[in-house]
Design an enzyme around this catalytic site. Structure first.
Site, PDB file in Angstrom:
ATOM      1  CG  HIS A 133      23.708  19.455  -7.318  1.00  0.00           C
ATOM      2  ND1 HIS A 133      24.768  19.833  -7.569  1.00  0.00           N
ATOM      3  CD2 HIS A 133      22.658  20.496  -7.190  1.00  0.00           C
ATOM      4  CE1 HIS A 133      24.946  21.655  -7.852  1.00  0.00           C
ATOM      5  NE2 HIS A 133      23.964  21.991  -7.703  1.00  0.00           N
ATOM      6  CB  CYS A 167       2.686   4.818 -14.167  1.00  0.00           C
ATOM      7  SG  CYS A 167       4.466   5.395 -15.465  1.00  0.00           S
ATOM      8  CB  THR A 205      31.812  23.399  -4.066  1.00  0.00           C
ATOM      9  OG1 THR A 205      31.548  23.993  -5.348  1.00  0.00           O
ATOM     10  CG2 THR A 205      32.283  24.981  -2.583  1.00  0.00           C
ATOM     11  CG  ASN A 230      38.793  23.683  -2.514  1.00  0.00           C
ATOM     12  OD1 ASN A 230      39.760  23.288  -2.948  1.00  0.00           O
ATOM     13  ND2 ASN A 230      37.715  24.031  -3.246  1.00  0.00           N
ATOM     14  CB  ALA A 248      37.174  18.374   3.825  1.00  0.00           C
TER      15      ALA A 248
HETATM   16  C1  BJW Z   1      38.846  19.111  -1.476  1.00  0.00           C
HETATM   17  C2  BJW Z   1      39.329  18.220  -1.085  1.00  0.00           C
HETATM   18  C3  BJW Z   1      39.244  17.936   0.734  1.00  0.00           C
HETATM   19  C4  BJW Z   1      39.438  17.892  -3.254  1.00  0.00           C
HETATM   20  N1  BJW Z   1      38.792  18.689   0.927  1.00  0.00           N
HETATM   21  N2  BJW Z   1      38.240  19.649  -0.115  1.00  0.00           N
HETATM   22  C5  BJW Z   1      25.699  31.000 -14.479  1.00  0.00           C
HETATM   23  C6  BJW Z   1      26.821  31.842 -14.477  1.00  0.00           C
HETATM   24  C7  BJW Z   1      27.068  30.910 -15.704  1.00  0.00           C
HETATM   25  C8  BJW Z   1      26.333  29.598 -16.063  1.00  0.00           C
HETATM   26  C9  BJW Z   1      25.393  29.707 -15.313  1.00  0.00           C
HETATM   27  C10 BJW Z   1      24.669  29.904 -14.200  1.00  0.00           C
HETATM   28  N3  BJW Z   1      23.764  30.016 -13.752  1.00  0.00           N
HETATM   29  C11 BJW Z   1      22.960  28.874 -14.151  1.00  0.00           C
HETATM   30  C12 BJW Z   1      24.212  28.076 -15.284  1.00  0.00           C
HETATM   31  C13 BJW Z   1      23.726  27.113 -15.708  1.00  0.00           C
HETATM   32  C14 BJW Z   1      24.599  25.931 -15.236  1.00  0.00           C
HETATM   33  C15 BJW Z   1      26.075  26.491 -14.226  1.00  0.00           C
HETATM   34  O1  BJW Z   1      26.247  26.327 -13.593  1.00  0.00           O
HETATM   35  N4  BJW Z   1      26.884  26.042 -15.213  1.00  0.00           N
HETATM   36  C16 BJW Z   1      28.682  26.394 -15.179  1.00  0.00           C
HETATM   37  C17 BJW Z   1      29.411  25.213 -14.823  1.00  0.00           C
HETATM   38  C18 BJW Z   1      29.321  27.542 -15.613  1.00  0.00           C
HETATM   39  N5  BJW Z   1      23.923  25.064 -14.096  1.00  0.00           N
HETATM   40  C19 BJW Z   1      22.950  24.712 -14.554  1.00  0.00           C
HETATM   41  O2  BJW Z   1      22.863  24.353 -15.176  1.00  0.00           O
HETATM   42  C20 BJW Z   1      21.788  24.144 -12.854  1.00  0.00           C
HETATM   43  N6  BJW Z   1      20.881  24.541 -13.662  1.00  0.00           N
HETATM   44  C21 BJW Z   1      19.864  26.128 -13.556  1.00  0.00           C
HETATM   45  O3  BJW Z   1      20.679  26.621 -13.211  1.00  0.00           O
HETATM   46  O4  BJW Z   1      19.045  25.981 -13.855  1.00  0.00           O
HETATM   47  C22 BJW Z   1      18.216  27.567 -13.859  1.00  0.00           C
HETATM   48  C23 BJW Z   1      19.096  27.922 -15.594  1.00  0.00           C
HETATM   49  C24 BJW Z   1      19.030  26.662 -16.558  1.00  0.00           C
HETATM   50  C25 BJW Z   1      19.258  26.950 -17.939  1.00  0.00           C
HETATM   51  C26 BJW Z   1      19.567  27.836 -17.875  1.00  0.00           C
HETATM   52  C27 BJW Z   1      19.969  28.866 -17.170  1.00  0.00           C
HETATM   53  C28 BJW Z   1      19.732  28.857 -15.855  1.00  0.00           C
HETATM   54  C29 BJW Z   1      21.924  23.433 -12.489  1.00  0.00           C
HETATM   55  C30 BJW Z   1      23.643  22.052 -12.310  1.00  0.00           C
HETATM   56  C31 BJW Z   1      23.516  20.812 -11.601  1.00  0.00           C
HETATM   57  C32 BJW Z   1      24.781  21.062 -11.183  1.00  0.00           C
HETATM   58  N7  BJW Z   1      24.687  19.173 -11.173  1.00  0.00           N
HETATM   59  C33 BJW Z   1      25.974  18.301 -11.366  1.00  0.00           C
HETATM   60  C34 BJW Z   1      25.299  16.524 -11.305  1.00  0.00           C
HETATM   61  C35 BJW Z   1      24.575  16.424 -10.029  1.00  0.00           C
HETATM   62  C36 BJW Z   1      24.451  14.756 -10.339  1.00  0.00           C
HETATM   63  C37 BJW Z   1      25.411  13.743 -10.220  1.00  0.00           C
HETATM   64  O5  BJW Z   1      26.457  13.718  -9.570  1.00  0.00           O
HETATM   65  O6  BJW Z   1      25.962  13.011 -11.196  1.00  0.00           O
HETATM   66  O7  BJW Z   1      26.511  18.732  -9.898  1.00  0.00           O
HETATM   67  S1  BJW Z   1      27.162  18.815 -12.279  1.00  0.00           S
HETATM   68  C38 BJW Z   1      28.514  18.577 -10.734  1.00  0.00           C
HETATM   69  O8  BJW Z   1      28.921  19.709 -10.301  1.00  0.00           O
HETATM   70  C39 BJW Z   1      27.745  17.926 -10.526  1.00  0.00           C
HETATM   71  C40 BJW Z   1      28.157  18.827  -8.626  1.00  0.00           C
HETATM   72  O9  BJW Z   1      26.974  19.116  -7.496  1.00  0.00           O
HETATM   73  C41 BJW Z   1      28.727  20.561  -9.521  1.00  0.00           C
HETATM   74  C42 BJW Z   1      29.397  21.263  -8.256  1.00  0.00           C
HETATM   75  O10 BJW Z   1      30.783  20.033  -8.228  1.00  0.00           O
HETATM   76  P1  BJW Z   1      31.780  20.864  -6.750  1.00  0.00           P
HETATM   77  O11 BJW Z   1      30.960  19.869  -5.663  1.00  0.00           O
HETATM   78  O12 BJW Z   1      32.460  21.751  -6.210  1.00  0.00           O
HETATM   79  O13 BJW Z   1      33.120  19.767  -6.834  1.00  0.00           O
HETATM   80  P2  BJW Z   1      34.480  19.396  -8.184  1.00  0.00           P
HETATM   81  O14 BJW Z   1      34.826  18.659  -8.252  1.00  0.00           O
HETATM   82  O15 BJW Z   1      34.105  20.677  -8.707  1.00  0.00           O
HETATM   83  O16 BJW Z   1      35.199  20.417  -6.931  1.00  0.00           O
HETATM   84  C43 BJW Z   1      35.670  19.827  -5.522  1.00  0.00           C
HETATM   85  C44 BJW Z   1      36.172  20.329  -5.079  1.00  0.00           C
HETATM   86  O17 BJW Z   1      36.872  20.488  -4.104  1.00  0.00           O
HETATM   87  C45 BJW Z   1      37.677  21.414  -5.724  1.00  0.00           C
HETATM   88  O18 BJW Z   1      37.276  22.602  -5.512  1.00  0.00           O
HETATM   89  C46 BJW Z   1      38.873  20.549  -4.905  1.00  0.00           C
HETATM   90  O19 BJW Z   1      40.177  20.893  -4.991  1.00  0.00           O
HETATM   91  C47 BJW Z   1      38.292  20.135  -3.543  1.00  0.00           C
HETATM   92  N8  BJW Z   1      39.137  18.969  -2.869  1.00  0.00           N
HETATM   93  N9  BJW Z   1      40.182  17.644  -2.445  1.00  0.00           N
HETATM   94  C48 BJW Z   1      38.417  19.798   0.499  1.00  0.00           C
HETATM   95  N10 BJW Z   1      40.007  16.385   1.169  1.00  0.00           N
HETATM   96 ZN    ZN Z   2       5.666   5.931 -12.953  1.00  0.00          ZN
END
Ligand code: BJW
Ligand code: ZN
Length: 260
Positions: A133, A167, A205, A230, A248
């Site tokens: 990401h 630019c 995640t 997790n 973690a």
């Molecule tokens: C602990 C802990 C401790 C707590 N120890 N653990 C298929 C099905 C449905 C939808 C889609 C699909 N394919 C694509 C999509 C659309 C969309 C999507 O997935 N939507 C779903 C949410 C429904 N995906 C996209 O749009 C992606 N692009 C794409 O697919 O392009 C092609 C396309 C385009 C258009 C249409 C279709 C296809 C792009 C996704 C980009 C995500 N961006 C973000 C922001 C990044 C920038 C930023 O940081 O500001 O990325 S969103 C956010 O979520 C961030 C993270 O990387 C990402 C994942 O989150 P993560 O890391 O899992 O965090 P949390 O908070 O959710 O979970 C934390 C976990 O830690 C929890 O489980 C806790 O229990 C645990 N925890 N303490 C260990 N101490």
């Molecule tokens: Zn530029």
């Protein structure tokens, strides 16, 4: 119990892929996205983490990123990042894939080498993480597409104070927002590693955001096994050989270094 089981699975594996999410950095002080203390409790994802949001109000989006950059810039890798960095370096066949934009895996790779008196790893070192990401400390020009490292403080008081490219184009954080494509080569390398892996270790995640959440499914589909670390259950939990419930920074060193 489960820790010895996880260790045995990892010892027997030739290839391991590790997928991490925001939870691995929680104990470093980086907020997660979802859940009780998550960022999306206060902010709506669609107001801040979409290209439409940036087009609508770049100042607001930059204000949020400026705040997060300050916060993350003061954080350090925790025991989980450090254990994974040593694990990835200590044996061949380990690929570290992260959804995180905080740069803490790369920092851990550099710090552990420094501590061990070795030269800094190159960006393409196999022990360096594949960042699905992007990076919060990189910017991309919305006009010419130029990417650059960028750690300086951002003044988001007004549209005119936002960072600009040479630019003249408006710069944006070089992260992947909802609806945007992930970096193609990084994505391909991650799925290739996942398919070839005997084990996918999934740490911190919610496994809700795709395509990243499909990385462990690729390992499963190719006949490999999952280990999850997790404190909370996720959609993957029921499909894991081993689930380690806990933070973690405790569970990861226990299974990788044999601590505890
Ligand atoms: C602990 C802990 C401790 C707590 N120890 N653990 C298929 C099905 C449905 C939808 C889609 C699909 N394919 C694509 C999509 C659309 C969309 C999507 O997935 N939507 C779903 C949410 C429904 N995906 C996209 O749009 C992606 N692009 C794409 O697919 O392009 C092609 C396309 C385009 C258009 C249409 C279709 C296809 C792009 C996704 C980009 C995500 N961006 C973000 C922001 C990044 C920038 C930023 O940081 O500001 O990325 S969103 C956010 O979520 C961030 C993270 O990387 C990402 C994942 O989150 P993560 O890391 O899992 O965090 P949390 O908070 O959710 O979970 C934390 C976990 O830690 C929890 O489980 C806790 O229990 C645990 N925890 N303490 C260990 N101490
Ligand atoms: Zn530029």
């Amino acid at each position: 119990m489960t820790v010895p089981e996880a260790r045995t699975l990892l010892d027997r594996a030739d290839r391991v892929v590790v997928l991490t999410g925001a939870g691995i950095s929680a104990e470093s002080g980086v907020p997660t996205f979802r859940g009780e203390d998550g960022l999306w409790k206060e902010y709506r994802a669609e107001d801040l983490a979409t290209p439409q949001a940036f087009q609508r109000d770049p100042r607001l989006v930059w204000e949020w990123y400026a705040w997060r950059r300050d916060l993350i810039g003061a954080c350090e890798p925790n025991a989980a990042h450090l254990a994974l960095a040593r694990f990835a370096r200590s044996r061949p066949g380990v690929t570290l894939v992260t959804q995180n934009v905080d740069g803490l895996h790369a920092l851990a790779a550099r710090l552990t080498r420094q501590d061990d008196g070795e030269p800094a790893p190159a960006d393409d070192d196999p022990a360096m993480p594949l960042e699905l990401h992007g990076s919060i400390f990189r910017v991309r020009c919305t006009a010419c597409g130029r990417r650059t490292a960028h750690r300086a403080a951002v003044d988001a008081t007004d549209r005119s104070t936002l960072p600009a490219c040479r630019c003249g184009g408006l710069l944006r954080p070089d992260v992947v927002w909802f609806g945007e494509m992930l970096p193609a080569r990084t994505l391909e390398a991650s799925f290739a590693a996942a398919k070839a892996a005997d084990i996918c270790l999934v740490v911190g995640t919610s496994a809700l955001v795709h395509p990243a959440a499909s990385v462990p499914l690729a390992t499963l589909g190719a006949g490999g096994d999952l280990i999850e670390g997790n404190p909370e259950p996720t959609p993957l939990s029921g499909r894991c050989r081993v689930t380690l419930r806990g933070g973690a920074a405790t569970t990861v060193p226990r299974i990788l270094d044999g601590d505890g």
